[in-house]
Scaffold this active site. Structure first.
Site, short mmCIF file in Angstrom:
data_model
loop_
_atom_site.label_atom_id
_atom_site.label_comp_id
_atom_site.label_asym_id
_atom_site.label_seq_id
_atom_site.Cartn_x
_atom_site.Cartn_y
_atom_site.Cartn_z
N LYS A 46 0.81 -1.22 0.00
CA LYS A 46 0.00 0.00 0.00
C LYS A 46 0.84 1.26 0.00
O LYS A 46 0.45 2.28 -0.57
CB LYS A 46 -0.95 0.02 1.20
CG LYS A 46 -2.11 -0.95 1.07
CD LYS A 46 -3.24 -0.59 2.03
CE LYS A 46 -4.41 -1.54 1.85
NZ LYS A 46 -5.42 -1.36 2.91
N LYS A 96 -9.12 -10.24 -9.57
CA LYS A 96 -10.16 -10.30 -8.54
C LYS A 96 -11.27 -9.30 -8.84
O LYS A 96 -10.99 -8.21 -9.34
CB LYS A 96 -9.56 -9.95 -7.17
CG LYS A 96 -9.48 -11.14 -6.22
CD LYS A 96 -8.78 -10.76 -4.93
CE LYS A 96 -9.76 -10.50 -3.81
NZ LYS A 96 -9.10 -10.41 -2.50
N LYS A 103 -13.86 -3.20 -6.51
CA LYS A 103 -14.64 -1.96 -6.58
C LYS A 103 -13.91 -0.90 -7.39
O LYS A 103 -14.52 0.06 -7.84
CB LYS A 103 -14.93 -1.43 -5.18
CG LYS A 103 -13.67 -0.95 -4.46
CD LYS A 103 -14.03 -0.15 -3.22
CE LYS A 103 -12.85 0.11 -2.33
NZ LYS A 103 -11.84 1.05 -2.80
#
Ligand code: TRP
Length: 345
Positions: free
Chosen positions: A122, A205, A208
């Site tokens: 991240k 995957k 969103k």
């Protein structure tokens, strides 16, 4: 057993799990996690938390954060989590999470956090610019779980390392203060969870953040949107195999059959026993019907709930009070163990 878990009949332990307040929950979130939470609430004392404190480890628009918190709470309830049986609340309402996180940041070591792969991913290349909260994220997660002395934590594969750290922190606290206070919580790697892939690309995957809305079924999609997305889903030209092994090099086919099996509460083998030898011209309409039938009531319930935000806020309010009633005495005890001078009387 702790006194508070004994209050519940036939309870096997206490579950805690958290979900990020991100908008746009989709089929992958439902089949990968939320559906399991629904099942677990019957056999465990279950505490489900919308982790808004974790959310601000990356930039958030305040109004959007409030709205996403409601949306995620609504989706949990629409999916079948009972706010009476389970406890549903948002993290920031229970101050004990932050309090314990500080104490744990004085237990955990830099070296432990440096090993966390999620932070490395991240933070990316510009680590100097990463927020300190993003770095200490797993400490807050340990506090979430241990503020309730939870024994079981349903998490996906990607959170396993954070749970290991939680156990290290619990153990280290117990050792440092010579107590047997915190349990070492067990991961419940979701056995029946289904890894749902993008409808446009069977190797990615469902997400969103995918630019194409056709890549995912959102929990708020209506019947037409659901059916249309299934109709448009990427496939290959071959008929379905009659055994699971035949899906190995066919990621799109594998994904759709997996979704069918999960929504039908069945297995891939059973689905292929029925559809093996038939093409997508037969299979897609069946999958579209099944998806509409199982998912659209949830979407309707969610939209109903979201029309009345006060109602959701009240549910979260009650949840927070119940959560605090469990966490407060535990943190009082922690403060005592650590040596903080407490409130008089
Ligand atoms: N980190 C988890 C995730 O991103 C969310 C989370 C926060 C959590 N606190 C938790 C999960 C405690 C389990 C237990 O999915």
């Amino acid at each position: 057993m702790t006194p508070s878990s004994m209050q519940h009949g036939n309870v096997r332990g206490r579950i805690f799990s958290g979900v990020q307040p991100t908008g746009n929950l989709h089929l992958g979130n439902y089949l990968g996690a939320i559906r399991n939470w629904v099942q677990l609430q019957d056999s465990f004392e279950s505490i489900y938390c919308v982790v808004d404190l974790h959310a601000i480890t990356v930039a958030q628009d305040p109004d959007q954060l409030r709205q996403s918190t409601r949306e995620v709470a609504a989706s949990l309830i629409a999916a079948g989590i009972s706010p009476e049986r389970a406890i549903v609340f948002n993290q920031s309402r229970v101050a004990q999470h932050s309090q314990l996180a500080w104490i744990f940041s004085c237990v955990a070591r830099l070296g432990w956090l440096n090993r966390m792969t999620q932070f490395k991913e991240k933070a990316g290349k510009n680590r100097e610019n990463a927020r300190v909260g993003l770095y200490s994220y797993p400490i807050l997660m340990a506090a979430d779980i241990l503020a309730y002395r939870a024994t079981h934590v349903p998490v996906g594969e990607d959170q396993k390392q954070h749970l290991e750290l939680t156990r290290d922190i619990a153990q280290s606290f117990n050792q440092a203060y010579e107590v047997d206070f915190f349990p070492l919580p067990e991961p419940q790697i979701l056995g029946s969870a289904t890894r749902v892939m993008s409808l446009r690309d069977g190797s990615a995957k469902m997400s969103k953040s995918d630019a194409s809305d056709n890549s995912r079924i959102n929990l708020t999609d209506d019947r037409d949107q659901i059916a249309q997305k299934i109709r448009k889903a990427k496939t290959d030209p071959d008929a379905l195999p009659s055994e699971a092994a035949g899906l190995e090099d066919r990621p799109e086919a594998k994904n759709l059959v997996g979704i069918y099996a999960a929504l039908a509460d069945s297995t891939v083998d059973a689905v292929l026993a029925e559809f093996g030898g038939r093409g997508f011209g037969d299979f897609k309409p069946a999958l579209a019907d099944l998806s509409v039938e199982t998912l659209s009531p949830m979407g309707e319930k969610m939209r109903d709930l979201l029309e009345n935000p006060d109602h959701i806020d009240n549910i979260l309010d009650v949840g927070a009070a119940r959560a605090e009633a469990i966490a407060a005495p535990i943190i009082d005890e922690v403060n005592e163990i650590v040596g903080f001078l407490g409130r008089r009387s």
